[in-house]
Design a protein around this motif. Structure first.
Motif, PDB file in Angstrom:
ATOM      1  N   GLY A 191       2.838  13.723 -52.709  1.00  0.00           N
ATOM      2  CA  GLY A 191       1.920  13.320 -50.662  1.00  0.00           C
ATOM      3  C   GLY A 191       1.137  14.220 -49.797  1.00  0.00           C
ATOM      4  O   GLY A 191       1.174  14.601 -49.740  1.00  0.00           O
ATOM      5  N   HIS A 248       1.546  10.003 -38.528  1.00  0.00           N
ATOM      6  CA  HIS A 248       1.421   9.163 -39.713  1.00  0.00           C
ATOM      7  C   HIS A 248      -0.131   8.658 -39.513  1.00  0.00           C
ATOM      8  O   HIS A 248      -1.314   9.426 -38.957  1.00  0.00           O
ATOM      9  CB  HIS A 248       1.000   7.174 -38.255  1.00  0.00           C
ATOM     10  CG  HIS A 248       2.511   7.910 -37.620  1.00  0.00           C
ATOM     11  ND1 HIS A 248       3.148   7.911 -35.948  1.00  0.00           N
ATOM     12  CD2 HIS A 248       4.018   7.159 -37.636  1.00  0.00           C
ATOM     13  CE1 HIS A 248       3.962   7.468 -36.193  1.00  0.00           C
ATOM     14  NE2 HIS A 248       4.499   7.514 -37.848  1.00  0.00           N
ATOM     15  N   GLY A 273       0.922   6.049 -44.389  1.00  0.00           N
ATOM     16  CA  GLY A 273       1.928   6.829 -44.962  1.00  0.00           C
ATOM     17  C   GLY A 273       2.365   7.492 -43.221  1.00  0.00           C
ATOM     18  O   GLY A 273       1.469   7.583 -42.837  1.00  0.00           O
ATOM     19  N   ILE A 301      -1.635  13.316 -46.415  1.00  0.00           N
ATOM     20  CA  ILE A 301      -2.115  12.258 -45.896  1.00  0.00           C
ATOM     21  C   ILE A 301      -3.080  12.615 -44.841  1.00  0.00           C
ATOM     22  O   ILE A 301      -3.359  13.839 -44.510  1.00  0.00           O
ATOM     23  CB  ILE A 301      -1.152  12.421 -44.579  1.00  0.00           C
ATOM     24  CG1 ILE A 301      -0.141  11.479 -44.609  1.00  0.00           C
ATOM     25  CG2 ILE A 301      -1.528  11.351 -43.106  1.00  0.00           C
ATOM     26  CD1 ILE A 301       1.206  10.887 -44.290  1.00  0.00           C
ATOM     27  N   VAL A 352       6.265  12.904 -47.852  1.00  0.00           N
ATOM     28  CA  VAL A 352       5.173  12.252 -47.330  1.00  0.00           C
ATOM     29  C   VAL A 352       5.567  10.461 -47.639  1.00  0.00           C
ATOM     30  O   VAL A 352       6.484  10.490 -48.943  1.00  0.00           O
ATOM     31  CB  VAL A 352       4.014  12.266 -47.990  1.00  0.00           C
ATOM     32  CG1 VAL A 352       3.132  11.229 -47.960  1.00  0.00           C
ATOM     33  CG2 VAL A 352       3.378  14.166 -47.369  1.00  0.00           C
ATOM     34  N   TRP A 353       5.832   9.589 -46.603  1.00  0.00           N
ATOM     35  CA  TRP A 353       6.227   8.163 -47.510  1.00  0.00           C
ATOM     36  C   TRP A 353       5.471   7.577 -47.402  1.00  0.00           C
ATOM     37  O   TRP A 353       4.236   7.598 -46.390  1.00  0.00           O
ATOM     38  CB  TRP A 353       7.220   7.585 -46.289  1.00  0.00           C
ATOM     39  CG  TRP A 353       8.342   8.974 -46.529  1.00  0.00           C
ATOM     40  CD1 TRP A 353       9.154  10.237 -46.001  1.00  0.00           C
ATOM     41  CD2 TRP A 353       9.448   8.740 -47.451  1.00  0.00           C
ATOM     42  NE1 TRP A 353      10.368   9.824 -46.240  1.00  0.00           N
ATOM     43  CE2 TRP A 353      10.609   9.824 -47.404  1.00  0.00           C
ATOM     44  CE3 TRP A 353      10.134   7.458 -48.235  1.00  0.00           C
ATOM     45  CZ2 TRP A 353      11.875   9.962 -47.749  1.00  0.00           C
ATOM     46  CZ3 TRP A 353      10.822   7.282 -48.971  1.00  0.00           C
ATOM     47  CH2 TRP A 353      12.222   9.149 -48.122  1.00  0.00           C
ATOM     48  N   ASN A 354       4.938   6.521 -48.514  1.00  0.00           N
ATOM     49  CA  ASN A 354       4.016   5.771 -48.246  1.00  0.00           C
ATOM     50  C   ASN A 354       4.054   4.268 -48.762  1.00  0.00           C
ATOM     51  O   ASN A 354       5.267   3.833 -48.958  1.00  0.00           O
ATOM     52  CB  ASN A 354       2.188   6.382 -49.125  1.00  0.00           C
ATOM     53  CG  ASN A 354       1.776   6.339 -48.894  1.00  0.00           C
ATOM     54  OD1 ASN A 354       0.709   5.197 -48.194  1.00  0.00           O
ATOM     55  ND2 ASN A 354       0.403   7.345 -49.128  1.00  0.00           N
ATOM     56  N   ASN A 355       3.095   3.567 -48.078  1.00  0.00           N
ATOM     57  CA  ASN A 355       3.091   2.179 -48.016  1.00  0.00           C
ATOM     58  C   ASN A 355       2.388   1.148 -49.469  1.00  0.00           C
ATOM     59  O   ASN A 355       2.466   0.043 -48.498  1.00  0.00           O
ATOM     60  CB  ASN A 355       3.783   1.260 -46.687  1.00  0.00           C
ATOM     61  CG  ASN A 355       2.759   1.329 -45.607  1.00  0.00           C
ATOM     62  OD1 ASN A 355       1.560   2.083 -46.339  1.00  0.00           O
ATOM     63  ND2 ASN A 355       2.783   0.667 -44.878  1.00  0.00           N
ATOM     64  N   TYR A 404       8.813   2.051 -47.731  1.00  0.00           N
ATOM     65  CA  TYR A 404       7.803   3.174 -48.176  1.00  0.00           C
ATOM     66  C   TYR A 404       8.461   3.233 -48.930  1.00  0.00           C
ATOM     67  O   TYR A 404       9.925   4.002 -49.381  1.00  0.00           O
ATOM     68  CB  TYR A 404       8.124   4.384 -46.451  1.00  0.00           C
ATOM     69  CG  TYR A 404       7.394   3.900 -45.216  1.00  0.00           C
ATOM     70  CD1 TYR A 404       6.247   4.369 -44.867  1.00  0.00           C
ATOM     71  CD2 TYR A 404       8.228   2.915 -44.359  1.00  0.00           C
ATOM     72  CE1 TYR A 404       5.128   3.435 -43.856  1.00  0.00           C
ATOM     73  CE2 TYR A 404       7.871   2.268 -43.474  1.00  0.00           C
ATOM     74  CZ  TYR A 404       6.759   2.915 -42.588  1.00  0.00           C
ATOM     75  OH  TYR A 404       5.676   1.809 -41.834  1.00  0.00           O
ATOM     76  N   ARG A 438       3.935  11.113 -42.772  1.00  0.00           N
ATOM     77  CA  ARG A 438       4.441  12.471 -43.060  1.00  0.00           C
ATOM     78  C   ARG A 438       5.856  12.877 -41.907  1.00  0.00           C
ATOM     79  O   ARG A 438       5.518  12.586 -40.558  1.00  0.00           O
ATOM     80  CB  ARG A 438       3.471  13.808 -43.128  1.00  0.00           C
ATOM     81  CG  ARG A 438       4.181  14.582 -43.536  1.00  0.00           C
ATOM     82  CD  ARG A 438       3.688  15.626 -43.908  1.00  0.00           C
ATOM     83  NE  ARG A 438       2.283  16.479 -42.527  1.00  0.00           N
ATOM     84  CZ  ARG A 438       1.691  16.059 -42.204  1.00  0.00           C
ATOM     85  NH1 ARG A 438       0.675  15.650 -43.126  1.00  0.00           N
ATOM     86  NH2 ARG A 438       1.088  16.359 -40.994  1.00  0.00           N
ATOM     87  N   TYR A 442       8.355   7.571 -51.270  1.00  0.00           N
ATOM     88  CA  TYR A 442       8.953   8.896 -51.767  1.00  0.00           C
ATOM     89  C   TYR A 442       7.460   9.089 -52.417  1.00  0.00           C
ATOM     90  O   TYR A 442       7.457   8.969 -53.826  1.00  0.00           O
ATOM     91  CB  TYR A 442       9.961   9.046 -51.808  1.00  0.00           C
ATOM     92  CG  TYR A 442       9.344  11.115 -51.678  1.00  0.00           C
ATOM     93  CD1 TYR A 442       9.538  11.780 -50.064  1.00  0.00           C
ATOM     94  CD2 TYR A 442       9.495  11.821 -52.840  1.00  0.00           C
ATOM     95  CE1 TYR A 442       9.796  12.891 -50.326  1.00  0.00           C
ATOM     96  CE2 TYR A 442       9.560  13.676 -52.498  1.00  0.00           C
ATOM     97  CZ  TYR A 442      10.057  13.439 -51.314  1.00  0.00           C
ATOM     98  OH  TYR A 442       9.679  14.638 -51.099  1.00  0.00           O
ATOM     99  N   GLU A 443       6.585  10.166 -51.944  1.00  0.00           N
ATOM    100  CA  GLU A 443       5.540  10.276 -52.694  1.00  0.00           C
ATOM    101  C   GLU A 443       5.694  11.967 -52.870  1.00  0.00           C
ATOM    102  O   GLU A 443       5.899  12.795 -51.854  1.00  0.00           O
ATOM    103  CB  GLU A 443       4.467  10.082 -52.398  1.00  0.00           C
ATOM    104  CG  GLU A 443       3.930   8.653 -52.099  1.00  0.00           C
ATOM    105  CD  GLU A 443       2.235   8.623 -52.135  1.00  0.00           C
ATOM    106  OE1 GLU A 443       1.770   9.326 -50.918  1.00  0.00           O
ATOM    107  OE2 GLU A 443       1.599   7.364 -52.275  1.00  0.00           O
TER     108      GLU A 443
END
Lengths: 288, 328
Positions: free
Chosen positions: A223, A121, A100, A225, A36-39, A217, A102, A219-220
């Motif tokens: 993470g 998304h 985020g 979503i 999971v990548w978040n901004n 982004y 995934r 990395y979490e």
């Protein structure tokens, strides 16, 4: 053969076997993007697109042509109160601005060959598939979708994705359309716990040059979503078939952005020239 | 079919039809069909889209046999039949015509002959040829235009509809699904039908909806811009998407690619906005030439416009103008 020689032979046999296995291994990801990548901590990038939405009449910095400029001038935000517009998802070239992503891999269980990379998304819960197995593109008469048809390949440690078969979308949420003729190239670049996504939109119908955006982004580790449900409702009672829009020359909101920010009106109208640093010199000679 | 191909086809149609009392109807096929390949695209359920030259063909197959929506051009019939036989060996029972134009009905006679009408009971014994040939279903106005004495060139009676309807719709149950044939008045022509396959969840629109060009309005055959827009709104009402504007009901347009709700909405948006602009200019008392100079379509021209071929942007604007102008 001595014990030492046997060990030496055994070692080379192992190395040789390993080399053969590696050489015959299917192509796979040089970098694993899964997770999971978040901004959320990087909201300053394309801030109006990520949060409040761009202002009406702000076309600055985009290579718009006259046709899409008129489409945006005619756009009425009331359009998205129509039930059939309320849950329209952001297209794959715009949705990465929101929250985020995934990412996960799909592999053949026997060969461990990478078949596809999938993304989910946060915004609208859209999911797309990036085919990594070299499959051909569908014919031009096949369905176009908001996510399009994507194929990927590794260029070093960068995942490069090409997307066609896109349904009409937008480059800004103020009426600037992106046509269904567009093709999109993306580069996913991982730098440890940071991932940069570069999106290049080529739309010969509405833009005179490619539109290039980069988004970062984080990395979490834990993470997650959440879901993004959407159910259309009747928000405004109006005549059947009515489509809100402004007739040419009648949109009263187009100058608000220019006046509020002291941007010369001609700069607010956009065009390829407004993308480049040299345009600042020209602006110095223009009174806002 | 690309926009360029569409225009090439209709350019030749126009040349042949220019002197015809009914401008579109009866025009002969314009091109060498040897190189045309019939391609099959599964839509969903029991329904397929056939792409060749001319209007898209919709094919529904099942235990009862085969139903077609439209037949393209006559010289393509053997190729079309061969393509159908890769989907089903069952008898061709029904052909539904969405409207009268030759790029949609040109193959009627040939394909009808290859089929067989469901007949029997008190019919078969008395009328020996009742089962010969597939049944051709269309709105009654299609039959009237095909059988008109001034149709140029004359259309053989074997290509005419054999079963017509005069009301709002006609309903069939075939291959285990309900098929709703809905008449849309005064749209592309005065005989348009939309065909809704309810279980497969696919709509075949005829030329009320295309993805390749501005709406073609056959004024001489009773078409109007408001009828086109009403038809698009009708199609939108029939569609139930999975989420947003996608999934669920699929749409096979008269020309162009397979679609779903979002595509029809975009096209409806274009048609409505241009209609409203032209209406505004008409209300201001502008002449047709003045309206053309105002270029009310210029934001959509990169998507649907053309300066060459049969259906140019100017012709579209002219057709919209004429259907919106007060009748003198």
């Amino acid at each position: 053969m001595s014990r030492t020689d046997r060990r030496r032979h055994a070692r080379w046999a192992c190395i040789g076997t390993a080399l053969v296995v590696l050489a015959s291994a299917p192509a796979s990801a040089q970098v694993n993007l899964s997770g999971v990548w978040n901004n959320l901590g990087i909201m300053h990038e394309d801030q109006p697109d990520r949060l409040a939405g761009p202002e009406l009449g702000d076309y600055a910095g985009l290579p718009v042509n006259d046709a899409v400029r008129l489409r945006a001038d005619s756009w009425d935000a009331s359009l998205i109160t129509l039930p059939e517009y309320q849950c329209r998802v952001h297209p794959s070239d715009y949705v990465p601005s929101f929250g985020g992503i995934r990412i996960w891999e799909e592999r053949d269980s026997a060969s461990q060959q990478l078949i596809a990379i999938h993304t989910h998304h946060f915004a609208w819960g859209t999911e797309r598939t990036i085919w990594m197995d070299g499959r051909p593109r569908p014919p031009d008469y096949a369905l176009h979708t908001a996510m399009g048809f994507s194929t990927g390949k590794w260029e070093g440690d960068t995942l490069t994705v090409t997307t066609t078969h896109l349904k009409e979308g937008w480059t800004r949420r103020n009426g600037l359309a992106r046509s269904d003729r567009a093709t999109v190239t993306e580069h996913f670049v991982r730098h440890g716990d940071i991932m940069t996504l570069v999106t290049i939109v080529n739309d010969p119908a509405y833009y005179t040059e490619p539109i290039i955006r980069s988004r970062d982004y984080e990395y979490e580790i834990a993470g997650d979503i959440g879901p993004y449900p959407c159910e259309p409702v009747e928000e405004v009672i109006r005549a059947k078939g009515e489509v809100p829009h402004h007739l040419p020359g009648t949109n009263p909101f187009l100058e608000e952005y220019s006046k509020a920010h002291g941007v010369p009106p001609e700069a607010a109208r956009g065009g390829a020239e407004t993308m480049y640093p040299e345009y600042r010199k020209k602006l110095r000679a223009v009174k806002p | 079919v690309t926009r360029a191909a569409f225009n090439a086809i209709f350019a030749a149609v126009a040349l042949l039809a220019v002197a015809a009392p009914v401008r579109f109807a009866g025009a002969q096929q314009p091109q060498n069909f040897d190189a045309v390949e019939i391609k099959i695209l599964p839509a969903q359920g029991h329904v397929y889209m056939l792409v060749g030259s001319g209007g898209n063909i919709t094919v529904q197959t099942g235990a009862d046999g085969v139903l077609l929506v439209d037949t393209q051009y006559a010289p393509l019939s053997n190729k079309i039949l061969a393509a159908i036989r890769t989907l089903s060996t069952g008898p061709i029972r029904y052909i539904v015509n969405t409207h009268v134009h030759p790029d949609h009905v040109g193959g009627n006679e040939n394909i009808r002959k290859a089929g067989a009408t469901i007949a029997g009971g008190n019919v078969a014994g008395d009328i020996q040829d009742a089962a010969q040939g597939a049944q051709i279903i269309a709105h009654d106005n299609v039959l009237k235009r095909m059988s008109a004495r001034n149709a140029q060139p004359p259309i053989p009676s074997a290509a005419w509809p054999t079963s017509t309807f005069i009301g709002d719709d006609k309903k069939l149950f075939f291959n285990n699904e309900g098929i709703h044939i809905i008449h849309q008045p005064a749209a592309h022509t005065d005989g348009d039908s939309i065909v809704f396959f309810r279980r497969s969840d696919v709509i075949s629109t005829g030329d009320i909806f295309t993805t390749t060009n501005y709406p073609v309005i056959d004024l001489a055959a009773g078409g109007t811009i408001n009828g086109i827009i009403d038809g698009l709104n009708r199609i939108i009402d029939l569609i139930i998407p999975v989420y947003g504007q996608e999934g669920g009901t699929l749409v096979i347009p008269g020309h162009g690619r397979l679609c779903n709700l979002g595509d029809v909405i975009n096209y409806r948006e274009m048609a409505t906005i241009i209609r409203d602009r032209v209406q505004d200019l008409v209300n201001k008392g502008m002449t047709l030439d003045q309206v053309k100079v105002a270029r009310p379509t210029r934001d959509y021209d990169p998507l649907y416009g053309s300066t060459t071929g049969f259906w140019t942007t100017d012709r579209f604007v002219e057709a919209v103008y004429k259907t919106l102008s007060p009748k003198k």
